[in-house]
Design a protein around this motif. Structure first.
Motif, PDB file in Angstrom:
ATOM      1  N   SER A  33      -0.294 -25.722  69.584  1.00 55.53           N
ATOM      2  CA  SER A  33      -0.074 -25.059  70.869  1.00 55.53           C
ATOM      3  C   SER A  33      -0.652 -23.651  70.858  1.00 55.53           C
ATOM      4  O   SER A  33      -1.223 -23.190  71.854  1.00 55.53           O
ATOM      5  N   MET A  34      -0.525 -22.974  69.718  1.00 52.47           N
ATOM      6  CA  MET A  34      -1.080 -21.631  69.598  1.00 52.47           C
ATOM      7  C   MET A  34      -2.610 -21.671  69.684  1.00 52.47           C
ATOM      8  O   MET A  34      -3.223 -20.833  70.361  1.00 52.47           O
ATOM      9  N   ILE A  35      -3.196 -22.647  69.033  1.00 61.20           N
ATOM     10  CA  ILE A  35      -4.658 -22.791  69.090  1.00 61.20           C
ATOM     11  C   ILE A  35      -5.095 -23.120  70.511  1.00 61.20           C
ATOM     12  O   ILE A  35      -6.113 -22.601  70.991  1.00 61.20           O
ATOM     13  N   LEU A  36      -4.321 -23.954  71.186  1.00 58.56           N
ATOM     14  CA  LEU A  36      -4.661 -24.300  72.564  1.00 58.56           C
ATOM     15  C   LEU A  36      -4.604 -23.075  73.475  1.00 58.56           C
ATOM     16  O   LEU A  36      -5.438 -22.924  74.376  1.00 58.56           O
ATOM     17  N   ILE A  37      -3.658 -22.182  73.238  1.00 56.28           N
ATOM     18  CA  ILE A  37      -3.617 -20.937  74.020  1.00 56.28           C
ATOM     19  C   ILE A  37      -4.894 -20.135  73.788  1.00 56.28           C
ATOM     20  O   ILE A  37      -5.499 -19.605  74.724  1.00 56.28           O
TER      21      ILE A  37
END
Length: 176
Positions: free
Chosen positions: A19-23
């Motif tokens: 999720s952090m990478i997607l942000i």
């Protein structure tokens, strides 16, 4: 310290990291597209959902690694032999509160699915999808708390104390 739920905690960590990478991809992609006059529609909504996923999915693994902020003003000042019962009571209270939150988040997800709720942003995302990360994250934290209650009742140290002591933090003594 090995846990029968180690794979569950690792999976939650991986999903939070994804999720952090997607942000990063959403925000970075939005900036890059804006520089050439284009726009990534709905990226702010998706990034917000990812932020919620990071927060909730990381709750259990963060607790297990003793990275939650704990106020030790009381615990550190009571006699060592009184700490185990107090830690047990506090962990049970935390498990009850987390169980309550998990139940109601699960109901929220179910109701959003049942009623077909969708986001009000540019992309009509079914709300049960981002809400599911909240319920799953609370469930993982509940598993971690119940595991520590069982460990403590069996005479072992809770995971957060064991991690602190293995890291050399001697100010939190917990008699075995």
């Amino acid at each position: 310290m090995t846990s029968p739920f180690a794979y569950l905690y690792r999976a939650a960590e991986i999903l939070a990291a994804m999720s952090m990478i997607l942000i990063l991809v959403l925000v970075g992609g939005g900036i890059a597209l804006r520089s050439v006059g284009l726009q990534l529609a709905g990226s702010d909504d998706l990034a917000a959902y990812c932020l919620v996923a990071i927060f909730f999915l990381a709750l259990g693994p963060t607790y297990r690694q003793s990275e939650h902020i704990r106020v030790g003003l009381l615990i550190e000042r009571i006699p060592v032999d009184s700490r185990r019962p107090l830690e047990l009571v506090l962990t049970i209270v935390a498990a009850i509160g987390t169980g309550w939150a998990t139940w109601w988040l699960g109901r929220l997800v179910y109701d959003s699915y049942r009623f077909g709720d969708v986001a009000q942003g540019l992309i009509a995302i079914p709300l049960w999808i981002p809400q599911l990360t909240m319920a799953v994250g609370c469930l993982v934290l509940l598993v971690a708390l119940v595991e520590d209650v069982v460990r403590t009742l069996r005479g072992h140290k809770p995971s957060y104390i064991e991690v602190q002591q293995s890291a050399g933090e001697d100010h939190l003594h917990f008699e075995h």
